[in-house]
Design an enzyme around this catalytic site. Structure first.
Site, PDB file in Angstrom:
ATOM      1  CG  ASP A 131       0.860 -30.785  -1.559  1.00  0.00           C
ATOM      2  OD1 ASP A 131       1.875 -31.345  -2.004  1.00  0.00           O
ATOM      3  OD2 ASP A 131       0.096 -30.103  -2.261  1.00  0.00           O
ATOM      4  CG  HIS A 138       3.761 -24.760  -9.195  1.00  0.00           C
ATOM      5  ND1 HIS A 138       2.753 -24.989 -10.112  1.00  0.00           N
ATOM      6  CD2 HIS A 138       3.172 -24.758  -7.973  1.00  0.00           C
ATOM      7  CE1 HIS A 138       1.603 -25.118  -9.460  1.00  0.00           C
ATOM      8  NE2 HIS A 138       1.827 -24.981  -8.165  1.00  0.00           N
ATOM      9  NE  ARG A 147      -0.151 -14.129  -5.342  1.00  0.00           N
ATOM     10  CZ  ARG A 147      -0.093 -15.471  -5.275  1.00  0.00           C
ATOM     11  NH1 ARG A 147      -1.184 -16.168  -5.062  1.00  0.00           N
ATOM     12  NH2 ARG A 147       1.051 -16.099  -5.426  1.00  0.00           N
ATOM     13  CD  GLU A 203      -0.780 -28.754  -7.428  1.00  0.00           C
ATOM     14  OE1 GLU A 203      -0.441 -29.256  -6.343  1.00  0.00           O
ATOM     15  OE2 GLU A 203      -1.060 -27.538  -7.572  1.00  0.00           O
ATOM     16  CD  GLU A 205       2.714 -32.027  -5.260  1.00  0.00           C
ATOM     17  OE1 GLU A 205       3.280 -32.300  -4.188  1.00  0.00           O
ATOM     18  OE2 GLU A 205       1.664 -31.363  -5.337  1.00  0.00           O
ATOM     19  CG  ASP A 237      -1.890 -32.182  -4.488  1.00  0.00           C
ATOM     20  OD1 ASP A 237      -2.842 -32.732  -3.921  1.00  0.00           O
ATOM     21  OD2 ASP A 237      -1.539 -31.007  -4.266  1.00  0.00           O
ATOM     22  NE  ARG A 241      -4.572 -26.117 -10.446  1.00  0.00           N
ATOM     23  CZ  ARG A 241      -3.552 -26.401  -9.641  1.00  0.00           C
ATOM     24  NH1 ARG A 241      -3.540 -25.930  -8.397  1.00  0.00           N
ATOM     25  NH2 ARG A 241      -2.570 -27.164 -10.048  1.00  0.00           N
ATOM     26  CD  GLN A 244      -5.565 -24.618  -5.283  1.00  0.00           C
ATOM     27  OE1 GLN A 244      -5.700 -25.315  -6.289  1.00  0.00           O
ATOM     28  NE2 GLN A 244      -4.390 -24.295  -4.794  1.00  0.00           N
ATOM     29  CE  LYS A 257      -3.916 -27.931  -4.196  1.00  0.00           C
ATOM     30  NZ  LYS A 257      -2.983 -28.188  -5.293  1.00  0.00           N
ATOM     31  CB  THR A 261      -3.330 -37.424  -3.003  1.00  0.00           C
ATOM     32  OG1 THR A 261      -3.899 -36.206  -2.520  1.00  0.00           O
ATOM     33  CG2 THR A 261      -1.852 -37.220  -3.290  1.00  0.00           C
ATOM     34  CB  THR A 354       3.351 -28.203  -8.840  1.00  0.00           C
ATOM     35  OG1 THR A 354       2.118 -28.386  -8.173  1.00  0.00           O
ATOM     36  CG2 THR A 354       3.179 -28.524 -10.318  1.00  0.00           C
ATOM     37  CD  GLU A 368       2.769 -24.456 -13.276  1.00  0.00           C
ATOM     38  OE1 GLU A 368       2.442 -25.542 -12.737  1.00  0.00           O
ATOM     39  OE2 GLU A 368       3.922 -23.993 -13.231  1.00  0.00           O
TER      40      GLU A 368
END
Ligand code: CA
Length: 427
Positions: A131, A138, A147, A203, A205, A237, A241, A244, A257, A261, A354, A368
């Site tokens: 991945d 993203h 962050r 996600e 993708e 995916d 969160r 993760q 993850k 999938t 993503t 998001e």
């Protein structure tokens, strides 16, 4: 722009059909208790190519390769065979091609099944799953959320960042996904806690399917990589969160993850997507020379995310974006993957990362879309969501639009089941 190729299969000529003659995507299907085998979507039908191979109407190799529940053997035969098969299928199904199938009523009645009566299976044996993290918007959004700054990591504009995922839990569209258990830690908690994820996400993708082997120690150039990609699927995916967020430093995603999938059931070949090639955006930092290629590596594919709560009559469209929003192409990713000497195999699956466009209506994850749950969005049912709840069904949809026709992938769908309540009880 390329035009519709007309087929004598009438349903394939509608500009609403995702499976015109221009497409001819590859899947694996079964009817009732029959063994799964290779099939090709055309209009609202599936062409039983295993049967046509048995009848000698399609010949690819000395041994049958289509009477199998995966396309890996066809991929193994190489690019010239891929082209021959596509040419043969177009010849058999086009208005003015070889009439051997059209004119044989008995063969015709055996060669097609109604798609909505068939069961679709995973179309390939997934050798390994990697991945990537190639969507710039993203990456900026995740930086801002996690962050406090949208600044990209220092390596991001130079390396197609990726991690080695799990092939064992790649499943075909329609497979239910169980809410994962795991370890999480609230920022102000002293100790981590264990339980079902509270931040279950998707996600959006694209998945690229590698159709050629490369030897350990032998890098693949971007152009070789481009030619080695057999086709594309939609890929969800699924992501937890909170799991993760607690586990990902310093080695990257793991249990957040690894639980599932989902890919769409039909492999849309690179050949079918050829008219829709699109360039990667202008490089903000010049890439190192080994990442140079001669072709436009992305494709113009409209993408949509939909959510439908349990019992709701309709799904709500959450986001619309396009695969051409990516910063790195699958060919660049495959080249980078091999550059240190990693062997790549037929059936390797590469997740694009993503796909998010510049505005909120183009974001490809709920993280998001709800800004980490802080700004929940409204569904058409009046319900609010930050993340996925049990019973919710998430659908990804992809369409490349030609002149009077479209290329579809089949929906990429998954419904969330409640977490297992007794994890260590043997069944
Ligand atoms: Ca991902």
């Amino acid at each position: 722009m390329s035009k519709l190729m007309k087929s004598w299969v009438e349903s394939a000529n509608s500009d609403k059909s995702p499976f015109p003659l221009n497409n001819l995507p590859y899947g694996v299907f079964s009817m009732g208790e029959e063994d799964p085998r290779c099939g090709v979507a055309i209009g609202n039908l599936i062409l039983d190519v295993a049967y046509l191979e048995e009848e000698g109407v399609i010949v690819l190799d000395d041994e049958p390769v289509l009477d199998l529940p995966f396309w890996n053997e066809v991929m193994e035969l190489g690019q010239a065979t891929w082209a021959d098969l596509r040419a043969r299928l177009i010849d058999l199904l086009s208005e003015d091609g070889d009439p051997v199938l059209l004119d044989d009523i008995e063969m015709r009645s055996r060669a097609f099944v109604a798609m909505d009566e068939a069961q679709l299976h995973l179309p390939i044996v997934v050798s390994e799953y990697t991945d990537f993290y190639a969507g710039k918007q993203h990456a900026q959004n995740m930086g801002a959320i996690l962050r406090g700054s949208p600044d990209l990591p220092a390596n991001w504009l130079h390396i197609p960042i990726g991690y080695n995922g799990r092939a064992s839990t790649v499943v075909v569209s329609g497979t239910d996904i169980r809410r994962p258990l795991g370890q999480t830690k609230a920022p102000d908690a002293d100790m981590p806690s264990f339980g079902p994820t509270k931040r279950l996400d998707i996600e959006l993708e694209m998945g690229a399917i590698v159709g050629a082997n490369s030897a350990m120690g032998q890098p693949i150039s971007v152009d070789q990589a481009d030619a080695a990609i057999f086709g594309y699927v939609l890929l969800n995916d699924w992501s937890a969160r909170d799991i993760q967020g607690w586990e990902y430093q310093p080695l990257g995603p793991f249990q957040g993850k690894g639980f599932g999938t989902t890919i769409s059931p039909w492999i849309v070949t690179a050949a079918a997507l050829e008219p829709f090639r699109a360039p990667t955006p202008e490089r903000e930092k010049e890439l190192l020379p080994y990442l140079a290629g001669s072709k436009d590596g992305l494709y113009d594919i409209d993408l949509e995310v939909l959510m439908q709560p349990e019992g709701a009559l309709t799904a709500t469209s959450l986001a619309n974006t396009n695969y051409n929003r990516m910063y790195y192409s699958a060919a660049e990713q495959l080249c980078h993957h091999s550059i240190g000497g990693c062997a790549m195999n037929v059936g390797d699956l590469l997740g694009s990362g993503t796909i998010s466009g510049p505005s909120r209506s183009e974001y490809g994850s709920l993280m998001e879309l709800s800004w980490a749950g802080r700004e929940p969005f409204m569904l058409e049912t009046g319900e609010k969501r930050g993340f996925i709840e049990d019973g919710d069904t998430l659908t990804l949809r992809g369409t490349a639009k030609g002149d009077g026709y479209q290329i579809g992938f089949g929906d990429c769908v998954g419904t969330i089941l409640p977490a297992i309540s007794t994890p260590f009880e043997t069944k």
